[in-house]
Motif scaffolding. Structure first.
Motif, PDB file in Angstrom:
ATOM      1  N   ALA A  63       0.893  -1.188  -0.065  1.00  0.00           N
ATOM      2  CA  ALA A  63      -0.047   0.006  -0.006  1.00  0.00           C
ATOM      3  C   ALA A  63       0.908   1.181   0.025  1.00  0.00           C
ATOM      4  O   ALA A  63       1.646   1.280   0.988  1.00  0.00           O
ATOM      5  CB  ALA A  63      -0.864  -0.051   1.225  1.00  0.00           C
ATOM      6  N   VAL A  64       0.665   2.000  -0.871  1.00  0.00           N
ATOM      7  CA  VAL A  64       1.522   3.448  -1.128  1.00  0.00           C
ATOM      8  C   VAL A  64       0.487   4.457  -1.282  1.00  0.00           C
ATOM      9  O   VAL A  64      -0.636   4.324  -1.834  1.00  0.00           O
ATOM     10  CB  VAL A  64       2.440   3.283  -2.469  1.00  0.00           C
ATOM     11  CG1 VAL A  64       3.435   2.215  -2.071  1.00  0.00           C
ATOM     12  CG2 VAL A  64       1.729   2.997  -3.514  1.00  0.00           C
ATOM     13  N   VAL A  95       2.214 -10.097  -5.363  1.00  0.00           N
ATOM     14  CA  VAL A  95       2.064  -8.651  -4.750  1.00  0.00           C
ATOM     15  C   VAL A  95       0.697  -8.104  -5.244  1.00  0.00           C
ATOM     16  O   VAL A  95       0.333  -8.097  -6.650  1.00  0.00           O
ATOM     17  CB  VAL A  95       3.121  -7.838  -5.016  1.00  0.00           C
ATOM     18  CG1 VAL A  95       2.766  -6.449  -4.453  1.00  0.00           C
ATOM     19  CG2 VAL A  95       4.638  -8.421  -4.405  1.00  0.00           C
ATOM     20  N   ALA A  96      -0.031  -7.581  -4.312  1.00  0.00           N
ATOM     21  CA  ALA A  96      -1.364  -6.965  -4.705  1.00  0.00           C
ATOM     22  C   ALA A  96      -1.035  -5.488  -4.301  1.00  0.00           C
ATOM     23  O   ALA A  96      -0.820  -5.285  -3.053  1.00  0.00           O
ATOM     24  CB  ALA A  96      -2.466  -7.532  -3.944  1.00  0.00           C
ATOM     25  N   ILE A  97      -0.966  -4.472  -5.194  1.00  0.00           N
ATOM     26  CA  ILE A  97      -0.900  -2.799  -4.790  1.00  0.00           C
ATOM     27  C   ILE A  97      -2.061  -2.110  -4.779  1.00  0.00           C
ATOM     28  O   ILE A  97      -2.997  -2.298  -5.399  1.00  0.00           O
ATOM     29  CB  ILE A  97       0.132  -2.358  -5.858  1.00  0.00           C
ATOM     30  CG1 ILE A  97       1.224  -3.243  -6.100  1.00  0.00           C
ATOM     31  CG2 ILE A  97       0.484  -0.980  -5.592  1.00  0.00           C
ATOM     32  CD1 ILE A  97       2.222  -2.702  -7.175  1.00  0.00           C
ATOM     33  N   GLU A  98      -2.070  -1.445  -3.738  1.00  0.00           N
ATOM     34  CA  GLU A  98      -3.279  -0.588  -3.361  1.00  0.00           C
ATOM     35  C   GLU A  98      -2.734   0.885  -3.107  1.00  0.00           C
ATOM     36  O   GLU A  98      -1.515   1.076  -2.622  1.00  0.00           O
ATOM     37  CB  GLU A  98      -4.042  -0.898  -2.380  1.00  0.00           C
ATOM     38  CG  GLU A  98      -4.894  -2.095  -2.279  1.00  0.00           C
ATOM     39  CD  GLU A  98      -5.716  -2.466  -1.172  1.00  0.00           C
ATOM     40  OE1 GLU A  98      -6.199  -1.702  -0.613  1.00  0.00           O
ATOM     41  OE2 GLU A  98      -5.496  -3.649  -0.407  1.00  0.00           O
ATOM     42  N   GLN A  99      -3.321   2.031  -3.450  1.00  0.00           N
ATOM     43  CA  GLN A  99      -2.872   3.497  -3.139  1.00  0.00           C
ATOM     44  C   GLN A  99      -3.906   3.964  -2.134  1.00  0.00           C
ATOM     45  O   GLN A  99      -5.279   3.649  -2.032  1.00  0.00           O
ATOM     46  CB  GLN A  99      -2.745   4.021  -4.389  1.00  0.00           C
ATOM     47  CG  GLN A  99      -4.225   4.473  -5.274  1.00  0.00           C
ATOM     48  CD  GLN A  99      -3.958   5.430  -6.299  1.00  0.00           C
ATOM     49  OE1 GLN A  99      -2.806   5.459  -6.755  1.00  0.00           O
ATOM     50  NE2 GLN A  99      -4.815   5.678  -7.023  1.00  0.00           N
ATOM     51  N   LEU A 109       1.279  -7.338   4.730  1.00  0.00           N
ATOM     52  CA  LEU A 109       1.085  -6.141   4.221  1.00  0.00           C
ATOM     53  C   LEU A 109       2.435  -5.019   4.249  1.00  0.00           C
ATOM     54  O   LEU A 109       2.910  -5.207   5.488  1.00  0.00           O
ATOM     55  CB  LEU A 109      -0.051  -5.378   4.725  1.00  0.00           C
ATOM     56  CG  LEU A 109      -0.226  -3.936   4.046  1.00  0.00           C
ATOM     57  CD1 LEU A 109      -0.559  -3.823   2.728  1.00  0.00           C
ATOM     58  CD2 LEU A 109      -1.569  -3.078   4.979  1.00  0.00           C
ATOM     59  N   ILE A 110       2.988  -4.685   3.136  1.00  0.00           N
ATOM     60  CA  ILE A 110       3.859  -3.682   3.438  1.00  0.00           C
ATOM     61  C   ILE A 110       3.296  -2.188   3.034  1.00  0.00           C
ATOM     62  O   ILE A 110       2.785  -2.161   2.103  1.00  0.00           O
ATOM     63  CB  ILE A 110       5.211  -3.872   2.351  1.00  0.00           C
ATOM     64  CG1 ILE A 110       5.696  -5.191   2.692  1.00  0.00           C
ATOM     65  CG2 ILE A 110       6.175  -2.786   2.400  1.00  0.00           C
ATOM     66  CD1 ILE A 110       6.671  -5.788   1.710  1.00  0.00           C
TER      67      ILE A 110
END
Length: 331
Positions: free
Chosen positions: A65-66, A92-96, A119-120
């Protein structure tokens, strides 16, 4: 429905070998791995993720998450996290999050609901110590500038030392009027305040007064960097060097200098921070602080993996090494 046994017969290997390949386990030679993957593609086999989750208690997926995927720094970080995760068998699943408390809290809750293995998160607002009850023993690694007091796994970059090195570099190049084009605020603990501290430490150590007129609260984008240079010019402030909070801001700074007919590095030397890929290909190429993207990504994934193996281990706090990349903008 195509089964794992069907794939094994097609590839001429055991069912265990197929399982090792589709679960990305070590111990399979490259030729055999390629043969199995070709058989998977040819047969149309699909791994039953739900069944694997029930059996192993894991999904093989971690979240990242970024604040925003449109920011070059987080693109670089994401690339390294994906590579580091793949090396350990994770997807990896990416969220903003939009750098908002609601977005950060939702990313944590969503990762937990979807049964990610961990989660990172690059958090700007949320403090995990205030939210711990919502995820219990769910593995989380925090990235960023906050000080969490050894309460949670954390990987950060050395913002103060990096910014100090950038400022010292300009001083060594003969700059005496160095502007700091930084974020929205100098209050609290965040990337802007920490990098500003490194800037002031370098000036004081060199016996150069900290001039408030040279400090520009701009934001984090290219246009804000450009606007900061115009503001300095319109205010009649002389400067011969610029330390920018990020490479994106530094790019805007260099555009602003060109707007005003100033040359870089002949009239004004510029240093950025982040070492995004485009920095090396600008004209002039941008001197910058490379904050250890790969190191941070590998360490964060390693912490997730070790937390899965030993949920009771004490939290760890790590700071990435950095490097000053000297290029044409300061030569």
């Amino acid at each position: 429905m195509v089964t794992m046994s069907d794939v094994a017969r097609l590839a001429g290997v055991s069912k265990m070998t197929v399982s090792n390949v589709v679960n990305n386990r070590p111990g399979v030679s490259d030729p055999v791995r390629r043969r199995v993957l070709e058989a998977v593609q040819q047969s149309g086999y699909r791994l039953n993720v739900n069944a694997r989750t029930l059996k192993a208690g894991r999904t093989g997926v971690i979240g990242l998450a970024v604040p925003g995927v449109d920011q070059p720094y987080f693109g670089v970080l994401g690339e390294h996290v994906i590579a580091a995760a793949a090396a350990k068998g994770f997807h990896v699943a990416i969220e903003q999050t939009g750098a908002a408390a609601e977005g950060e809290a939702e990313a944590i809750s969503q990762s937990h609901r979807l049964q990610f293995d961990g989660l990172i998160i690059s958090a700007v607002i949320i403090d995990p110590r205030e939210q711990a009850h919502t995820w219990a023993d769910f593995p989380i690694v925090m990235l960023g500038e906050r000080d969490y007091g050894q309460s949670i796994d954390h990987v950060g970059m050395n913002n103060e030392a990096g910014s100090r090195a950038a400022t010292e570099h300009l001083i060594e190049r003969g700059c005496t009027r160095i502007a700091n084009v930084t974020g929205w605020s100098l209050e609290g603990v965040h990337v802007g305040s920490r990098r500003y501290r490194g800037y002031t430490e370098a000036l004081k150590a060199a016996g150069i007064p900290v001039d408030p007129a040279l400090v520009c609260l701009s934001g984090m984008g290219q246009e804000t960097g450009r606007r900061a240079i115009h503001d300095l010019h319109e205010a009649g402030v002389d400067f011969d060097g610029v330390v920018a909070i990020t490479d994106s801001v530094a790019i805007g700074v260099m555009r602003g200098l060109t707007d005003l007919g100033l040359r870089c590095p002949e009239d004004v030397r510029v240093v950025g921070f982040d070492d995004i890929s485009v920095s090396e290909f600008l004209t002039p190429s941008l001197s910058t602080i490379a904050p250890g993207h790969r190191w941070m990504a590998e360490k964060a994934v390693e912490l997730i993996a070790s937390r899965l193996e030993d949920p009771s281990r004490p939290p760890e706090d790590h700071t990435a090494p950095f490097e000053l990349k000297v290029r044409e903008s300061t030569r």
